[in-house]
Design a protein around this motif. Structure first.
Motif, PDB file in Angstrom:
ATOM      1  N   GLU A  99     -10.938  -5.647 -11.485  1.00 31.82           N
ATOM      2  CA  GLU A  99     -11.274  -5.057 -10.188  1.00 31.82           C
ATOM      3  C   GLU A  99     -12.700  -5.412  -9.770  1.00 31.82           C
ATOM      4  O   GLU A  99     -12.949  -5.744  -8.618  1.00 31.82           O
ATOM      5  CB  GLU A  99     -11.108  -3.538 -10.240  1.00 31.82           C
ATOM      6  N   ALA A 133     -14.171   3.980  -5.570  1.00 30.66           N
ATOM      7  CA  ALA A 133     -13.316   3.694  -4.407  1.00 30.66           C
ATOM      8  C   ALA A 133     -12.769   4.967  -3.767  1.00 30.66           C
ATOM      9  O   ALA A 133     -12.314   4.937  -2.616  1.00 30.66           O
ATOM     10  CB  ALA A 133     -12.172   2.765  -4.808  1.00 30.66           C
ATOM     11  N   HIS A 134     -12.832   6.112  -4.474  1.00 31.07           N
ATOM     12  CA  HIS A 134     -12.349   7.361  -3.867  1.00 31.07           C
ATOM     13  C   HIS A 134     -13.181   7.745  -2.645  1.00 31.07           C
ATOM     14  O   HIS A 134     -12.725   8.508  -1.798  1.00 31.07           O
ATOM     15  CB  HIS A 134     -12.359   8.495  -4.898  1.00 31.07           C
ATOM     16  N   TYR A 161      -6.942  13.734  -2.282  1.00 32.15           N
ATOM     17  CA  TYR A 161      -6.613  13.123  -3.583  1.00 32.15           C
ATOM     18  C   TYR A 161      -6.996  14.095  -4.676  1.00 32.15           C
ATOM     19  O   TYR A 161      -7.629  15.112  -4.418  1.00 32.15           O
ATOM     20  CB  TYR A 161      -7.390  11.812  -3.772  1.00 32.15           C
ATOM     21  N   TYR A 177       0.831  -1.214   0.000  1.00 31.05           N
ATOM     22  CA  TYR A 177       0.000   0.000   0.000  1.00 31.05           C
ATOM     23  C   TYR A 177       0.865   1.264   0.000  1.00 31.05           C
ATOM     24  O   TYR A 177       0.392   2.333  -0.353  1.00 31.05           O
ATOM     25  CB  TYR A 177      -0.859  -0.066   1.258  1.00 31.05           C
ATOM     26  N   LEU A 217      -9.497  -1.658  -1.559  1.00 31.41           N
ATOM     27  CA  LEU A 217     -10.256  -0.928  -0.544  1.00 31.41           C
ATOM     28  C   LEU A 217     -11.699  -1.441  -0.482  1.00 31.41           C
ATOM     29  O   LEU A 217     -12.230  -1.719   0.601  1.00 31.41           O
ATOM     30  CB  LEU A 217     -10.235   0.574  -0.845  1.00 31.41           C
ATOM     31  N   THR A 250      -3.194   4.903  -7.311  1.00 29.54           N
ATOM     32  CA  THR A 250      -4.399   5.269  -8.058  1.00 29.54           C
ATOM     33  C   THR A 250      -5.588   4.457  -7.565  1.00 29.54           C
ATOM     34  O   THR A 250      -5.447   3.298  -7.159  1.00 29.54           O
ATOM     35  CB  THR A 250      -4.215   4.975  -9.561  1.00 29.54           C
ATOM     36  N   VAL A 251      -6.747   5.107  -7.574  1.00 34.35           N
ATOM     37  CA  VAL A 251      -7.999   4.380  -7.348  1.00 34.35           C
ATOM     38  C   VAL A 251      -9.001   4.871  -8.376  1.00 34.35           C
ATOM     39  O   VAL A 251      -8.934   6.011  -8.826  1.00 34.35           O
ATOM     40  CB  VAL A 251      -8.588   4.572  -5.927  1.00 34.35           C
ATOM     41  N   ARG A 252      -9.893   3.997  -8.732  1.00 38.60           N
ATOM     42  CA  ARG A 252     -10.949   4.382  -9.658  1.00 38.60           C
ATOM     43  C   ARG A 252     -12.261   4.525  -8.896  1.00 38.60           C
ATOM     44  O   ARG A 252     -12.495   3.834  -7.902  1.00 38.60           O
ATOM     45  CB  ARG A 252     -11.096   3.321 -10.758  1.00 38.60           C
ATOM     46  N   THR A 308      -3.463  -0.767  -9.126  1.00 37.55           N
ATOM     47  CA  THR A 308      -4.499   0.182  -8.725  1.00 37.55           C
ATOM     48  C   THR A 308      -5.203  -0.391  -7.501  1.00 37.55           C
ATOM     49  O   THR A 308      -5.336  -1.605  -7.377  1.00 37.55           O
ATOM     50  CB  THR A 308      -5.464   0.468  -9.895  1.00 37.55           C
ATOM     51  N   PHE A 309      -5.597   0.497  -6.591  1.00 39.00           N
ATOM     52  CA  PHE A 309      -5.952   0.036  -5.249  1.00 39.00           C
ATOM     53  C   PHE A 309      -7.447   0.040  -4.949  1.00 39.00           C
ATOM     54  O   PHE A 309      -7.853  -0.355  -3.876  1.00 39.00           O
ATOM     55  CB  PHE A 309      -5.212   0.885  -4.203  1.00 39.00           C
ATOM     56  N   GLY A 310      -8.241   0.535  -5.888  1.00 31.35           N
ATOM     57  CA  GLY A 310      -9.677   0.636  -5.617  1.00 31.35           C
ATOM     58  C   GLY A 310     -10.286  -0.676  -5.181  1.00 31.35           C
ATOM     59  O   GLY A 310     -11.060  -0.729  -4.223  1.00 31.35           O
TER      60      GLY A 310
END
Lengths: 278, 272
Positions: A210, A84-85, A95, A68, A248, A79-81, A243-245
């Protein structure tokens, strides 16, 4: 007159040992043990503890956060899409939107806030601790059910077997969340025991993975919920990019699934006013 | 064929935002006319979305078993020859059938999936004058013995026919430059995904949720109808919308302007 209070070495040592032992004793039986303190494990831990669950997170490294802290290519922009923000909003992480639906923030900020939230909500962290095995019990349907984990200090694994024989210990829980990334250590141990057949993750059809990760997050074996990248391994889903969305949102979904299981468990009651452990 | 019009029943399985359903139906009616009795089957009446929980779970389990989890090593096989699906996979498929999940990206063994779906259809409708067609975002593939590889497909003809909107994006070959760029990024560890490279190609290729998917879906439905009524798979006349497009360039070219049938297949459609 020094700046700090006059305290001897023995008092410091006793404070460490006593506090650690008291806490460890308390968490020898938890509601949920989360294996892996990456983004999905941390989010799941924070949500569960906020809902009143007694949560212990086991992490093999000294540091929490897993991957992370950095995004792709060891660059610490992550980055998140959308959507997920909204999790970043919840964490209070700033962000910016770099293109429609794509957001960036810094790994250190997002990771540290996620850890802090979990701590604030009362999660117990057991770092430098390596998952070794599962505790199996017979469930109410007579089928095996995971009811805890066997663990040991991480450095033990680095010692030559010929010169050490250090048995692990076991801790119990109503549920275990496998948030160990592509290794899917908990489910892999069930595979090693002949209880499941893991297909392993695939890399052929990488688009839109994702969504698949999030939508597959949930109970994978009685007593075990899989979260984050472990989901890809368990169900043979495509690998994801940096990408982390999904991590989370998968963590949030794992927490929701765990709460649903806990609420259906006889005798479970959420801890009222759960908050940071002193 | 029976004496009445061909009954085409469209079943929807999260086809995505690119498909304009009223436009698709209007276009099919316009091309075929009175020879087609077209109905979009509401999910509550679709054999592919059983309301009964036990039937839904059974169908979900059968669908989960058609997943190709290792394209490099998995081979097409019949039911029972693969691992039993995980509970989580069955639950995912059950949620999909119930409308609560919609993610695409899993590759399914197309012919096996077709068999599973066919088994769910009423036996009274397994006739030449009935054709069920599933419009879905599931990615379907077939195994080609000649090159020992799985190939993603846009359409699978037969009963039921399957038209895949994800297949429209992933099945036809992209321009060579895409594969070169993707390889370079993979080798450099840049983290740039093929998905982003594809997005940069804009209208040169069919994208996810691309409005052009409506016209492509019309063409693929016509292909399914052609096969069902004549056993002819595709047309080889340049410019006919029944041509089998192997590349994105060919697919896009077929559907820019006004896609049309060649004279021979125009006659076929009019005579249905």
């Amino acid at each position: 007159m020094g700046l700090f209070a006059k305290v001897g070495e023995k008092e410091i040592s006793r404070a460490i040992v006593d506090e650690f032992a008291r806490e460890f004793n308390d968490y020898a039986e938890s509601d949920v043990i989360i294996v892996g303190a990456g983004p999905s494990g941390l989010i799941a831990a924070g949500d569960l503890a906020a809902a009143g669950a007694k949560v212990m997170v086991i992490e093999t490294n000294n540091y929490l956060g897993g991957g992370y802290w950095v995004g792709g290519f060891m660059m610490n922009t992550i980055t998140v899409r959308a959507p997920a923000h909204k999790v970043l909003d919840e964490l209070g992480v700033p962000y910016k939107e770099v293109s429609s639906g794509l957001f960036t923030t810094t790994g250190p900020h997002a990771c540290s806030k996620t850890i802090a939230r979990a701590c604030d909500n009362g999660v117990k962290f057991q770092n430098v601790t390596r998952f070794e095995d599962v505790v199996l019990r017979s469930g109410i349907d007579g089928q095996p059910r995971v009811a805890g984990v066997v663990m040991n200090w991480s450095p033990v694994a680095a010692l030559p077997h010929e010169i050490t024989c250090m048995d692990p210990i076991a801790v119990e829980s109503r549920l275990v969340i496998d948030a160990t990334g592509h290794d899917a250590c908990v489910m892999a141990k069930l595979r090693d025991n002949g209880l499941v057949d893991l297909p392993g993750h695939e890399s052929m059809w990488v688009e839109r993975s994702e969504d698949l990760i999030v939508e597959h997050t949930g109970v994978a074996y009685p007593g075990v919920i899989v979260s984050g990248m472990a989901v890809a391994t368990v169900y043979g889903l495509p690998r994801m990019g940096p990408t982390f969305g999904a991590m989370l949102l998968s963590g949030k979904r794992a927490a929701a699934a765990a709460l649903e299981e806990l609420r259906a468990t006889a005798g479970w009651k959420p801890r009222i006013g759960a908050k940071a452990r002193a | 064929m029976g004496t009445g019009p061909l009954r085409l029943r469209l079943h929807l399985d999260h086809p995505g935002a690119g498909v304009d359903l009223p436009r698709l139906c209007a276009e099919l009616q316009q091309v075929i006319g009175r020879g087609l009795d077209l109905e979009v089957v509401p999910s509550e009446r679709s054999a592919f979305c059983p309301a009964d929980p036990a039937a839904r779970r059974a169908l979900a389990q059968a669908i989960a078993a058609t997943k190709v989890t290792h394209p490099a090593t998995d081979r097409p096989s019949g039911q029972g020859t693969r691992r039993r699906p995980f509970e989580g996979e069955i639950q995912f498929e059950a949620r999909r059938l119930g409308g609560d999940a919609s993610a695409a990206g899993i590759l399914y063994d197309g012919f096996w999936l077709q068999q599973v779906l066919a088994a769910a259809l009423p036996s009274t409708q397994m006739r030449r004058d009935w054709l069920h067609l599933l419009l879905t975002n599931r990615l379907i593939g077939t195994f080609d013995d000649s090159d020992r590889r799985w190939h993603a497909r846009m359409v699978l003809c037969g009963q039921p026919s399957i038209v895949s909107t994800t297949g429209m994006v992933l099945a036809p070959a992209l321009p060579r430059d895409f594969y070169t760029q993707r390889h370079l990024h993979e080798q450099s560890g840049s983290g740039v995904l093929g998905e982003h490279l594809r997005a940069q190609m804009g209208e040169a290729v069919v994208q996810h949720d691309d409005p052009r998917q409506t016209q492509v879906a019309v063409s693929l439905t016509l292909q399914a109808l052609l096969y069902w009524t004549t056993l002819e798979a595709f047309c080889t006349t340049a410019g006919c919308r029944l041509v089998d497009a192997h590349t994105q360039a060919a697919l896009v070219a077929l559907h820019e302007d006004e896609p049309a049938l060649c004279p021979r297949h125009g006659h076929w459609a009019g005579a249905l």
